[in-house]
Design an enzyme around this catalytic site. Sequence first.
Site, mmCIF file in Angstrom:
data_model
loop_
_atom_site.group_PDB
_atom_site.id
_atom_site.type_symbol
_atom_site.label_atom_id
_atom_site.label_comp_id
_atom_site.label_asym_id
_atom_site.label_seq_id
_atom_site.Cartn_x
_atom_site.Cartn_y
_atom_site.Cartn_z
ATOM 1 N N TYR A 183 -9.403 -7.816 12.086
ATOM 2 C CA TYR A 183 -8.741 -7.217 10.934
ATOM 3 C C TYR A 183 -8.676 -8.194 9.764
ATOM 4 C CZ TYR A 183 -5.360 -5.061 7.847
ATOM 5 O OH TYR A 183 -4.760 -4.534 6.739
ATOM 6 N N SER B 286 0.833 -1.207 0.000
ATOM 7 C CA SER B 286 0.000 0.000 0.000
ATOM 8 C C SER B 286 0.867 1.257 0.000
ATOM 9 C CB SER B 286 -0.940 -0.006 1.215
ATOM 10 O OG SER B 286 -0.228 -0.275 2.404
ATOM 11 N N SER C 41 -14.069 26.999 -26.114
ATOM 12 C CA SER C 41 -14.045 25.827 -26.981
ATOM 13 C C SER C 41 -12.821 25.895 -27.886
ATOM 14 C CB SER C 41 -15.321 25.808 -27.823
ATOM 15 O OG SER C 41 -15.127 25.054 -28.991
ATOM 16 N N LYS D 15 -17.585 30.617 -27.627
ATOM 17 C CA LYS D 15 -18.017 29.888 -26.431
ATOM 18 C C LYS D 15 -17.372 30.383 -25.149
ATOM 19 C CE LYS D 15 -19.808 26.029 -26.626
ATOM 20 N NZ LYS D 15 -21.139 25.669 -26.158
ATOM 21 N N LYS E 22 -8.146 3.145 1.821
ATOM 22 C CA LYS E 22 -7.336 4.362 1.728
ATOM 23 C C LYS E 22 -7.528 5.177 0.461
ATOM 24 C CE LYS E 22 -4.211 2.470 4.931
ATOM 25 N NZ LYS E 22 -5.097 1.275 5.004
ATOM 26 N N ASN F 170 -17.649 28.664 -21.543
ATOM 27 C CA ASN F 170 -18.253 27.453 -20.972
ATOM 28 C C ASN F 170 -18.095 27.376 -19.447
ATOM 29 O OD1 ASN F 170 -19.068 26.494 -23.475
ATOM 30 N ND2 ASN F 170 -17.122 25.439 -23.826
ATOM 31 N N HIS G 226 -40.532 21.870 -11.228
ATOM 32 C CA HIS G 226 -40.482 21.124 -12.501
ATOM 33 C C HIS G 226 -39.673 21.886 -13.551
ATOM 34 C CE1 HIS G 226 -43.864 18.772 -10.773
ATOM 35 N NE2 HIS G 226 -44.224 19.969 -10.326
ATOM 36 N N ASN H 293 -2.340 -3.516 13.149
ATOM 37 C CA ASN H 293 -3.800 -3.410 13.040
ATOM 38 C C ASN H 293 -4.353 -2.223 13.829
ATOM 39 O OD1 ASN H 293 -3.440 -5.673 11.556
ATOM 40 N ND2 ASN H 293 -4.327 -7.093 13.048
HETATM 41 N N1 ARG Z 1 -1.235 -1.749 5.045
HETATM 42 C C1 ARG Z 1 -2.133 -2.328 5.970
HETATM 43 C C2 ARG Z 1 -3.509 -1.659 5.849
HETATM 44 O O1 ARG Z 1 -3.563 -0.658 5.293
HETATM 45 C C3 ARG Z 1 -1.656 -2.146 7.365
HETATM 46 C C4 ARG Z 1 -2.101 -3.210 8.325
HETATM 47 C C5 ARG Z 1 -1.520 -4.487 7.952
HETATM 48 N N2 ARG Z 1 -1.783 -5.477 8.917
HETATM 49 C C6 ARG Z 1 -1.589 -6.749 8.682
HETATM 50 N N3 ARG Z 1 -1.861 -7.575 9.621
HETATM 51 N N4 ARG Z 1 -1.170 -7.164 7.529
HETATM 52 O O2 ARG Z 1 -4.518 -2.167 6.291
#
Ligand code: ARG
Length: 462
Positions: A316, A22, A276, A282, A324, A284, A155, A109
């Site tokens: 979790y 992530s 445009s 135009k 995210k 816009n 309306h 977590n």
């Molecule tokens: N990158 C993970 C998330 O956004 C963080 C938590 C990861 N926890 C785990 N037990 N793999 O949720």
Amino acid sequence: MSHIRGRLGKKADSLVVKYTSSLPFDWRLYRHDIAGSTAHAQMLAKQGIIPAQNGEAITAGLAEIATEIEQGRFVFKPEMEDIHMAIEARLLEKAGAAAAQLHTARSRNDQVALDMRLFTKEAIDLTKEAIEDLQRTLLDLAQANQEVVLPGYSHLQPAQPVLLAHHLLAYFEMLSRDDKRFKCARKRADVLPLGSGALAGVVYDIDQAFLAEELGFAYISRNSLDAVADRDFVLDYHTAASVTMMHLSRLAEEIVLWSSAEFGFIELDDAYATTSSIMPQKKNPDVAELARGKTGRVYGHLMAMLTTMKALPLAYNRDLQEDKEGLFDTVDTLLPTLDVMSGLLKTLKVNGENMRHAAGRGYLLATDLADYLVGKGEAFRDAHGIVGRLVSYAAEKGRPLNELSLDEYRRFSPLFEADVRTISLDSSLAARDSFGGTAPKQVTVALAEARKRINRKAKERA
Ligand code: ARG
């Protein structure tokens, strides 16, 4: 490879590394993550869970890492699973043995739940500020155009005359409700999840009240399983954002309509208009169109998050990582939409003449004529029928009501007298004197009230 593989005998496959990381998006949580880890390390030292000097080494290292990230010197290694791992790995390079103690009495977590709550609370504060700014813009515009009258529609057909200020105050009210929704969302986000550990709580003598105080949380989570599995606060943000965007899209739609040649009610400032590539004439309203259009993606993030959460077993699950990008994008969409709509309203030109002219067409005073007959003793339903036939007659002749002679009026009802001539846009407005109505008297009070409410809110924040 990530620095923890523990029981796993092999390196993660490169596809897996890429698929599960992530870091490309959650790097945005670095400030929140460092704030959380700093408070956690201080708490561990204070409680004697780790030596004081290790606590200090950790907090000093974290502060350096924050600076590295801010100055663009931090190397985000793609093999790191997430921002939590990236920061911890860097801390290990800097503070070795001390750093290895940071993750005592905590899990990623509860760590990620904390970061997301910190992020969401901050986003809500920014959102509330932007809403307030737009509300002030609406008030200023209303105040500067207190005399302006335009057709009110139902309306999308001309219905009854209203004051422009009254129309703008309608959006003020919508935004007031949005502000309250965000206020409630903030309260639900304001819960410290630390101390939940991976899911069941932690075995160390931690001090959650200290953490809550340090990190600015009003509440501490009451159930560790819930705390690590809960993303309701993300859903709350999406929900409040969706309703706000829905309101903005309605305002945007009216701006698109009103700036059209057919309406000619407003003119957008050149700085807030586009043109445009082929049609030189135009001008816009792309800004308003995009505000309208972006509402769809915000709704989309709400649906995506609801669907991600559906049927997840406690506690979790990695699915939660999907919280995210949607949240970041919703915040990144809503804030600039509020700002740009405020700028657009601040700079547009109101064509009061055209609005009044339009209000004079389309038989907007028909209801007033019916009310007039009621005043002379007719039942409303019958008065409605009489005026309906009168309007149909005038429309056929292509004449406005005020150009009909008294004789013509009286062909439809003997109750019409010379004073029917006093019915005008202004008398129509003044007559709608119920609380919350468009009578200038009411609108003046409403404007002052709205101003008071917004100033009170600003004071609350300060
Ligand atoms: N990158 C993970 C998330 O956004 C963080 C938590 C990861 N926890 C785990 N037990 N793999 O949720």
